[in-house]
Design a protein around this motif. Structure first.
Motif, PDB file in Angstrom:
ATOM      1  N   ARG A   5       0.834  -1.210   0.000  1.00  0.00           N
ATOM      2  CA  ARG A   5       0.000   0.000   0.000  1.00  0.00           C
ATOM      3  C   ARG A   5       0.871   1.264   0.000  1.00  0.00           C
ATOM      4  N   ARG A   6       1.971   1.262   0.769  1.00  0.00           N
ATOM      5  CA  ARG A   6       2.877   2.418   0.788  1.00  0.00           C
ATOM      6  C   ARG A   6       3.459   2.674  -0.599  1.00  0.00           C
ATOM      7  N   TYR A   7       3.854   1.616  -1.282  1.00  0.00           N
ATOM      8  CA  TYR A   7       4.402   1.783  -2.629  1.00  0.00           C
ATOM      9  C   TYR A   7       3.334   2.294  -3.591  1.00  0.00           C
ATOM     10  N   LEU A   8       2.133   1.787  -3.467  1.00  0.00           N
ATOM     11  CA  LEU A   8       1.039   2.254  -4.331  1.00  0.00           C
ATOM     12  C   LEU A   8       0.725   3.721  -4.063  1.00  0.00           C
ATOM     13  N   GLU A   9       0.674   4.096  -2.801  1.00  0.00           N
ATOM     14  CA  GLU A   9       0.410   5.500  -2.462  1.00  0.00           C
ATOM     15  C   GLU A   9       1.515   6.401  -2.993  1.00  0.00           C
ATOM     16  N   ALA A  10       2.750   5.924  -2.923  1.00  0.00           N
ATOM     17  CA  ALA A  10       3.885   6.721  -3.393  1.00  0.00           C
ATOM     18  C   ALA A  10       3.838   6.962  -4.899  1.00  0.00           C
ATOM     19  N   ARG A  11       3.153   6.089  -5.614  1.00  0.00           N
ATOM     20  CA  ARG A  11       3.053   6.216  -7.070  1.00  0.00           C
ATOM     21  C   ARG A  11       1.615   6.456  -7.524  1.00  0.00           C
ATOM     22  N   ASN A  12       0.862   7.111  -6.642  1.00  0.00           N
ATOM     23  CA  ASN A  12      -0.517   7.519  -6.964  1.00  0.00           C
ATOM     24  C   ASN A  12      -1.369   6.354  -7.466  1.00  0.00           C
ATOM     25  N   TRP A  13      -1.198   5.196  -6.841  1.00  0.00           N
ATOM     26  CA  TRP A  13      -1.979   3.989  -7.100  1.00  0.00           C
ATOM     27  C   TRP A  13      -1.787   3.425  -8.505  1.00  0.00           C
ATOM     28  N   ASN A  14      -0.670   3.797  -9.144  1.00  0.00           N
ATOM     29  CA  ASN A  14      -0.333   3.243 -10.452  1.00  0.00           C
ATOM     30  C   ASN A  14       0.444   1.947 -10.214  1.00  0.00           C
ATOM     31  N   VAL A  15      -0.148   0.813 -10.564  1.00  0.00           N
ATOM     32  CA  VAL A  15       0.438  -0.490 -10.261  1.00  0.00           C
ATOM     33  C   VAL A  15       1.768  -0.688 -10.988  1.00  0.00           C
ATOM     34  N   ASP A  16       1.855  -0.299 -12.252  1.00  0.00           N
ATOM     35  CA  ASP A  16       3.101  -0.489 -13.005  1.00  0.00           C
ATOM     36  C   ASP A  16       4.256   0.305 -12.396  1.00  0.00           C
ATOM     37  N   LYS A  17       4.003   1.566 -12.048  1.00  0.00           N
ATOM     38  CA  LYS A  17       5.044   2.395 -11.438  1.00  0.00           C
ATOM     39  C   LYS A  17       5.408   1.874 -10.047  1.00  0.00           C
ATOM     40  N   SER A  18       4.412   1.413  -9.311  1.00  0.00           N
ATOM     41  CA  SER A  18       4.663   0.858  -7.975  1.00  0.00           C
ATOM     42  C   SER A  18       5.492  -0.410  -8.068  1.00  0.00           C
ATOM     43  N   LYS A  19       5.184  -1.251  -9.052  1.00  0.00           N
ATOM     44  CA  LYS A  19       5.937  -2.489  -9.248  1.00  0.00           C
ATOM     45  C   LYS A  19       7.401  -2.178  -9.544  1.00  0.00           C
ATOM     46  N   LYS A  20       7.647  -1.222 -10.418  1.00  0.00           N
ATOM     47  CA  LYS A  20       9.018  -0.842 -10.761  1.00  0.00           C
ATOM     48  C   LYS A  20       9.761  -0.348  -9.523  1.00  0.00           C
ATOM     49  N   MET A  21       9.118   0.521  -8.754  1.00  0.00           N
ATOM     50  CA  MET A  21       9.737   1.062  -7.546  1.00  0.00           C
ATOM     51  C   MET A  21      10.020  -0.049  -6.532  1.00  0.00           C
ATOM     52  N   LEU A  22       9.069  -0.943  -6.358  1.00  0.00           N
ATOM     53  CA  LEU A  22       9.222  -2.042  -5.407  1.00  0.00           C
ATOM     54  C   LEU A  22      10.336  -2.989  -5.848  1.00  0.00           C
ATOM     55  N   GLU A  23      10.389  -3.303  -7.126  1.00  0.00           N
ATOM     56  CA  GLU A  23      11.455  -4.178  -7.622  1.00  0.00           C
ATOM     57  C   GLU A  23      12.834  -3.557  -7.389  1.00  0.00           C
ATOM     58  N   GLU A  24      12.939  -2.246  -7.574  1.00  0.00           N
ATOM     59  CA  GLU A  24      14.210  -1.564  -7.302  1.00  0.00           C
ATOM     60  C   GLU A  24      14.567  -1.652  -5.827  1.00  0.00           C
ATOM     61  N   SER A  25      13.570  -1.502  -4.966  1.00  0.00           N
ATOM     62  CA  SER A  25      13.806  -1.616  -3.523  1.00  0.00           C
ATOM     63  C   SER A  25      14.234  -3.030  -3.154  1.00  0.00           C
ATOM     64  N   LEU A  26      13.573  -4.026  -3.720  1.00  0.00           N
ATOM     65  CA  LEU A  26      13.916  -5.417  -3.415  1.00  0.00           C
ATOM     66  C   LEU A  26      15.322  -5.753  -3.903  1.00  0.00           C
ATOM     67  N   ASN A  27      15.695  -5.222  -5.060  1.00  0.00           N
ATOM     68  CA  ASN A  27      17.064  -5.429  -5.543  1.00  0.00           C
ATOM     69  C   ASN A  27      18.066  -4.781  -4.603  1.00  0.00           C
ATOM     70  N   TRP A  28      17.778  -3.559  -4.146  1.00  0.00           N
ATOM     71  CA  TRP A  28      18.654  -2.867  -3.212  1.00  0.00           C
ATOM     72  C   TRP A  28      18.764  -3.657  -1.917  1.00  0.00           C
ATOM     73  N   ARG A  29      17.610  -4.119  -1.408  1.00  0.00           N
ATOM     74  CA  ARG A  29      17.601  -4.872  -0.153  1.00  0.00           C
ATOM     75  C   ARG A  29      18.375  -6.182  -0.270  1.00  0.00           C
ATOM     76  N   SER A  30      18.302  -6.849  -1.425  1.00  0.00           N
ATOM     77  CA  SER A  30      19.034  -8.110  -1.598  1.00  0.00           C
ATOM     78  C   SER A  30      20.538  -7.866  -1.686  1.00  0.00           C
ATOM     79  N   THR A  31      20.932  -6.705  -2.169  1.00  0.00           N
ATOM     80  CA  THR A  31      22.351  -6.367  -2.269  1.00  0.00           C
ATOM     81  C   THR A  31      22.927  -5.929  -0.922  1.00  0.00           C
ATOM     82  N   PHE A  32      22.240  -5.013  -0.257  1.00  0.00           N
ATOM     83  CA  PHE A  32      22.775  -4.403   0.964  1.00  0.00           C
ATOM     84  C   PHE A  32      22.297  -5.047   2.259  1.00  0.00           C
TER      85      PHE A  32
END
Length: 106
Positions: free
Chosen positions: A30-57
């Motif tokens: 929900r936080r990711y969706l709110e951050a991208r104005n409920w746009n699922v595609d943009k939220s997915k991209k942002m979340l995937e970037e976060s998950l990649n960052w989290r897996s690295t660091f």
């Protein structure tokens, strides 16, 4: 009300496992969706970037003794509270950056 978007995002990022699965709660999505104005595609991209960052660091594996020297300069400090799971919360202030990777090699 926004369950459809949360479920759509949840389906779009599957399959998840390990710490990614624990991180991607409905509240988190929900936080990711709110951050991208409920746009699922943009939220997915942002979340995937976060998950990649989290897996690295691996921020969930950081321990105070590993970053305590940063606390001496005011760049990071321990909060006076714990998270819902009883873990210590570290507050990072990157604007106070004053060390380099080479400084931490000693």
């Amino acid at each position: 009300m926004f369950c459809a978007q949360i479920n759509e995002l949840k389906s779009a990022i599957r399959p998840l496992s390990g710490s990614s699965l624990q991180y991607c709660t409905d509240t988190c999505l929900r936080r990711y969706l709110e951050a991208r104005n409920w746009n699922v595609d943009k939220s997915k991209k942002m979340l995937e970037e976060s998950l990649n960052w989290r897996s690295t660091f691996k921020p969930e594996e950081i321990r105070w003794h590993e970053v305590a020297n940063e606390g001496e300069t005011g760049k990071v400090y321990r909060a006076s509270f714990h998270d819902r799971d009883g873990r210590t919360v570290l507050i990072l202030r990157p604007g106070k950056q004053n060390t380099t990777a080479a400084d931490n090699l000693s």
